[in-house]
Write an enzyme that holds these catalytic residues in place. Structure first.
Site, PDB file in Angstrom:
ATOM      1  N   CYS A  65      -9.455  15.661  -8.655  1.00 50.91           N
ATOM      2  CA  CYS A  65      -8.095  16.195  -8.762  1.00 50.91           C
ATOM      3  C   CYS A  65      -8.144  17.716  -8.674  1.00 50.91           C
ATOM      4  O   CYS A  65      -8.423  18.249  -7.611  1.00 50.91           O
ATOM      5  CB  CYS A  65      -7.414  15.724 -10.043  1.00 50.91           C
ATOM      6  SG  CYS A  65      -8.400  15.941 -11.540  1.00 50.91           S
ATOM      7  N   SER A  66      -7.898  18.414  -9.785  1.00 56.19           N
ATOM      8  CA  SER A  66      -7.941  19.876  -9.732  1.00 56.19           C
ATOM      9  C   SER A  66      -8.268  20.460 -11.104  1.00 56.19           C
ATOM     10  O   SER A  66      -7.641  21.423 -11.533  1.00 56.19           O
ATOM     11  CB  SER A  66      -6.608  20.435  -9.215  1.00 56.19           C
ATOM     12  OG  SER A  66      -5.537  19.997 -10.044  1.00 56.19           O
ATOM     13  N   CYS A  67      -9.228  19.867 -11.813  1.00 54.36           N
ATOM     14  CA  CYS A  67      -9.617  20.368 -13.127  1.00 54.36           C
ATOM     15  C   CYS A  67     -10.086  21.815 -12.987  1.00 54.36           C
ATOM     16  O   CYS A  67     -10.884  22.141 -12.100  1.00 54.36           O
ATOM     17  CB  CYS A  67     -10.722  19.505 -13.715  1.00 54.36           C
ATOM     18  SG  CYS A  67     -10.191  17.809 -14.048  1.00 54.36           S
TER      19      CYS A  67
ATOM     20  N   CYS B  69     -13.366  20.400  -7.911  1.00 52.18           N
ATOM     21  CA  CYS B  69     -13.008  19.180  -8.631  1.00 52.18           C
ATOM     22  C   CYS B  69     -12.702  18.146  -7.564  1.00 52.18           C
ATOM     23  O   CYS B  69     -11.649  18.212  -6.914  1.00 52.18           O
ATOM     24  CB  CYS B  69     -11.800  19.398  -9.544  1.00 52.18           C
ATOM     25  SG  CYS B  69     -11.299  17.882 -10.404  1.00 52.18           S
TER      26      CYS B  69
END
Length: 205
Positions: free
Chosen positions: A113-115, A110
């Site tokens: 961000c950090s999906c 991602c």
């Protein structure tokens, strides 16, 4: 006149610099204010770390390895297949499953961000959220894979999928050799979290 802000004017200045200590400090503050129930928080963490962890995703992979019809349906439209298994909800919407083959190795990042597919893989690892992984996985995926101990044949291409809030990915790793005859539970034990992100391979029996 301009106001001279001292460091102590900001609540975050009272928190320690180490991320783990900062989290603990915030938890303590919120608990003291009655905003967080420690027992409920522990239950949530335990659920994602141990009850979900990568176990749900491993269940999906093991079934796909064992059932060609299930695998075909999963690759065409994952959401209804996963929902039927009970794997859905927040952070698990709009799932796409991509299959590793002799020709293509998939990995997920991602970049913004950090999906991450929490209902399938649990809490994302720290490295998945790091700036280094998010930038380098796109620019130099083979080097990143090598650092995870994954060396691919020269003829096997690497495809990087950028997960977003709208679409999240699960890698279907290749089934290891020597697993014919293993039941679903035994196959699940071979599926690692990293193999479902694409930064690892399924374990050999």
């Amino acid at each position: 006149m301009p106001h001279d802000h001292s460091d102590h004017d900001h609540p975050h200045s009272l928190l320690p610099s180490d991320p783990a200590l900062r989290v603990k400090a915030l938890e303590t503050i919120l608990t003291q204010k009655g905003l967080v129930d420690p027992a409920a928080l522990d239950e949530i963490i335990d659920t994602y770390e141990n009850k979900i962890g990568p176990k749900n995703g491993a269940h999906v992979v093991a079934r796909a390895w064992s059932d060609p019809d299930f695998k075909a349906a999963l690759l065409v439209d994952a959401d209804p297949v996963l929902a039927e298994m009970g794997y859905y909800g927040r952070q698990g919407e709009h799932m796409v499953v991509v299959e590793n083959t002799d020709a293509v190795h998939n990995m997920v990042v991602c970049t913004l961000c950090s999906c991450y597919p929490w209902p399938l893989l649990g809490i994302p690892p720290g490295w998945y959220k790091s700036d280094a992984y998010r930038s380098r996985a796109v620019r130099e995926p083979r080097k990143v894979l090598a650092e995870f101990g994954v060396t691919l044949p020269e003829g096997q291409a690497v495809r990087v999928w950028d997960s977003t809030a709208e679409v999240r990915y699960l890698v279907l790793p290749q089934r290891p050799e020597g697993t014919d005859g293993l039941d679903e539970a035994a196959l699940m034990a071979l599926v690692t979290r990293d193999s479902m992100i694409g930064c690892g391979l399924a374990a050999r029996p």
